[in-house]
Structure formats: C-alpha cells, structure tokens
Motif scaffolding. Structure first.
Motif, mmCIF file in Angstrom:
data_model
loop_
_atom_site.group_PDB
_atom_site.id
_atom_site.type_symbol
_atom_site.label_atom_id
_atom_site.label_comp_id
_atom_site.label_asym_id
_atom_site.label_seq_id
_atom_site.Cartn_x
_atom_site.Cartn_y
_atom_site.Cartn_z
ATOM 1 N N ILE A 1 28.197 -66.684 -0.904
ATOM 2 C CA ILE A 1 28.734 -66.038 0.292
ATOM 3 C C ILE A 1 29.037 -64.569 0.009
ATOM 4 C CG2 ILE A 1 30.598 -66.050 2.000
ATOM 5 C CD1 ILE A 1 31.075 -69.030 1.166
ATOM 6 N N LEU A 2 28.598 -63.717 0.925
ATOM 7 C CA LEU A 2 28.982 -62.310 0.916
ATOM 8 C C LEU A 2 29.988 -62.115 2.038
ATOM 9 C CD1 LEU A 2 25.458 -60.680 0.550
ATOM 10 C CD2 LEU A 2 27.163 -61.033 -1.238
ATOM 11 N N VAL A 3 31.081 -61.428 1.751
ATOM 12 C CA VAL A 3 32.133 -61.207 2.740
ATOM 13 C C VAL A 3 32.177 -59.723 3.065
ATOM 14 C CG1 VAL A 3 34.580 -61.485 3.277
ATOM 15 C CG2 VAL A 3 33.444 -63.127 1.762
ATOM 16 N N GLY A 4 32.023 -59.413 4.352
ATOM 17 C CA GLY A 4 32.028 -58.015 4.757
ATOM 18 C C GLY A 4 32.910 -57.771 5.960
ATOM 19 N N CYS A 5 33.323 -56.515 6.100
ATOM 20 C CA CYS A 5 34.106 -56.097 7.265
ATOM 21 C C CYS A 5 33.602 -54.716 7.682
ATOM 22 C CB CYS A 5 35.601 -56.106 6.956
ATOM 23 S SG CYS A 5 36.099 -54.920 5.691
ATOM 24 N N GLN A 6 34.454 -53.901 8.251
ATOM 25 C CA GLN A 6 34.037 -52.583 8.716
ATOM 26 C C GLN A 6 33.858 -51.605 7.554
ATOM 27 O OE1 GLN A 6 33.147 -52.221 11.763
ATOM 28 N NE2 GLN A 6 33.037 -50.033 12.126
ATOM 29 N N SER A 7 34.843 -51.581 6.637
ATOM 30 C CA SER A 7 34.784 -50.599 5.548
ATOM 31 C C SER A 7 35.014 -51.191 4.163
ATOM 32 C CB SER A 7 35.817 -49.498 5.793
ATOM 33 O OG SER A 7 37.122 -50.051 5.751
ATOM 34 N N GLY A 8 35.405 -52.447 4.090
ATOM 35 C CA GLY A 8 35.605 -53.096 2.799
ATOM 36 C C GLY A 8 37.031 -53.518 2.507
ATOM 37 N N ALA A 9 37.999 -53.082 3.310
ATOM 38 C CA ALA A 9 39.400 -53.409 3.028
ATOM 39 C C ALA A 9 39.744 -54.848 3.416
ATOM 40 C CB ALA A 9 40.325 -52.428 3.740
ATOM 41 N N ARG A 10 39.442 -55.232 4.649
ATOM 42 C CA ARG A 10 39.743 -56.606 5.082
ATOM 43 C C ARG A 10 38.931 -57.615 4.283
ATOM 44 N NH1 ARG A 10 38.646 -56.021 11.342
ATOM 45 N NH2 ARG A 10 37.715 -54.107 10.587
ATOM 46 N N SER A 11 37.683 -57.269 4.009
ATOM 47 C CA SER A 11 36.840 -58.220 3.272
ATOM 48 C C SER A 11 37.340 -58.413 1.845
ATOM 49 C CB SER A 11 35.373 -57.781 3.287
ATOM 50 O OG SER A 11 35.204 -56.515 2.697
ATOM 51 N N LEU A 12 37.913 -57.378 1.252
ATOM 52 C CA LEU A 12 38.481 -57.530 -0.089
ATOM 53 C C LEU A 12 39.650 -58.510 -0.058
ATOM 54 C CD1 LEU A 12 38.530 -56.756 -3.073
ATOM 55 C CD2 LEU A 12 39.973 -54.804 -2.458
ATOM 56 N N LYS A 13 40.510 -58.375 0.941
ATOM 57 C CA LYS A 13 41.637 -59.310 1.083
ATOM 58 C C LYS A 13 41.128 -60.726 1.351
ATOM 59 C CE LYS A 13 44.884 -55.877 2.825
ATOM 60 N NZ LYS A 13 45.665 -55.414 3.970
ATOM 61 N N ALA A 14 40.148 -60.840 2.235
ATOM 62 C CA ALA A 14 39.599 -62.157 2.570
ATOM 63 C C ALA A 14 38.926 -62.791 1.357
ATOM 64 C CB ALA A 14 38.605 -62.033 3.724
ATOM 65 N N THR A 15 38.176 -61.997 0.609
ATOM 66 C CA THR A 15 37.498 -62.514 -0.584
ATOM 67 C C THR A 15 38.513 -62.966 -1.622
ATOM 68 O OG1 THR A 15 35.634 -61.032 -0.158
ATOM 69 C CG2 THR A 15 35.775 -61.987 -2.359
#
Length: 136
Positions: A84-98
């Motif tokens: 799974i790759l987790v992405g968001c708009q700029s990388g901040a939310r996806s880092l928290k989600a990951t």
C-alpha cells in the motif's frame, strides 16, 4: 473497535518514497490509499489501477478533525499484508496515516512524500471526478 497508536511507532519507522518511485510501484500492482478529503479526491487524484479514498481528516464546522473510524475503514478494504502507498495533498496527513497503519500492523505500507502536489508537479497522469457542467 478502537485501536490506539503504539507509543513505540515513530515517523522515522515509516518508509517514504518519492512520487517517481510511487508511480513505478503503482505500475507494479501496489494499491494507493488517498487519505485526502473526498472533495480533494474528486478534484483530482493520481491515476492508479487500485485506488481507495479514505480521509484521514474530516472537514467539520469546527475545522478539520481526525477521522476516528480511519483504521476500521481501511481494514474493511485493505489487508495488512497488502502493498500500500499512502498519499495526501503534500505528504503531512499521509505520514500521520502511515504511522498509524504501521502501528496497527500494516507491514508493507509506504508514505508518498510530496503527495498529490508533487505528483502534479511531475506531470504524472491524474483522474478527476468533477461532474461535467450540463449542456443546457
């Protein structure tokens, strides 16, 4: 069912890839978990054969709040053994989600550094789900 983040899981334990690596991984069959809001997702998202939109944060009248059902929603659609790759708009939310997914036992999950903005900056293919204006 509520799951909490283990205090031993740190952002440093999360593997991040840039959008060029992400594009290659998507072409090899990785799934893409877009954690932006549904409105952001509809306006445009990376082109991927296997893409799921589960917001990590929700817009409310009081501002953005964490989606308390995030892990439950992810686990209903994705397996902890999936690539799974987790992405968001700029990388901040996806880092928290990951980080949260790693703590919950997802072993093959990676954060997409730079997110959708970096994807667009690289002129990689996107899809939109905006409704077409009526011809009337």
């Amino acid at each position: 069912m509520s799951q909490s983040i283990s205090s031993s899981t740190k952002a440093e334990e999360v593997v991040s890839v840039d959008v060029s690596q992400a594009k290659t991984l998507l072409q090899s069959g990785h799934q893409y978990l877009d954690v932006r809001t549904q409105d952001e997702f509809r306006r445009g998202h990376c082109e991927a054969a296997k893409i799921v939109n589960i917001p990590y944060m929700l817009n409310t009248p009081q501002g953005r709040v964490k989606n308390q059902e995030f892990l439950e929603q992810v686990s209903s659609l994705l397996n902890p053994a999936d690539d799974i790759l987790v992405g968001c708009q700029s990388g901040a939310r996806s880092l928290k989600a990951t980080t949260e997914l790693v703590a919950a036992g997802y072993k093959k999950v990676r954060n997409v550094g730079g997110g959708y903005l970096a994807w667009v900056d690289h002129s990689f293919p996107i899809n939109t789900e905006e409704e077409e204006p009526s011809a009337n």
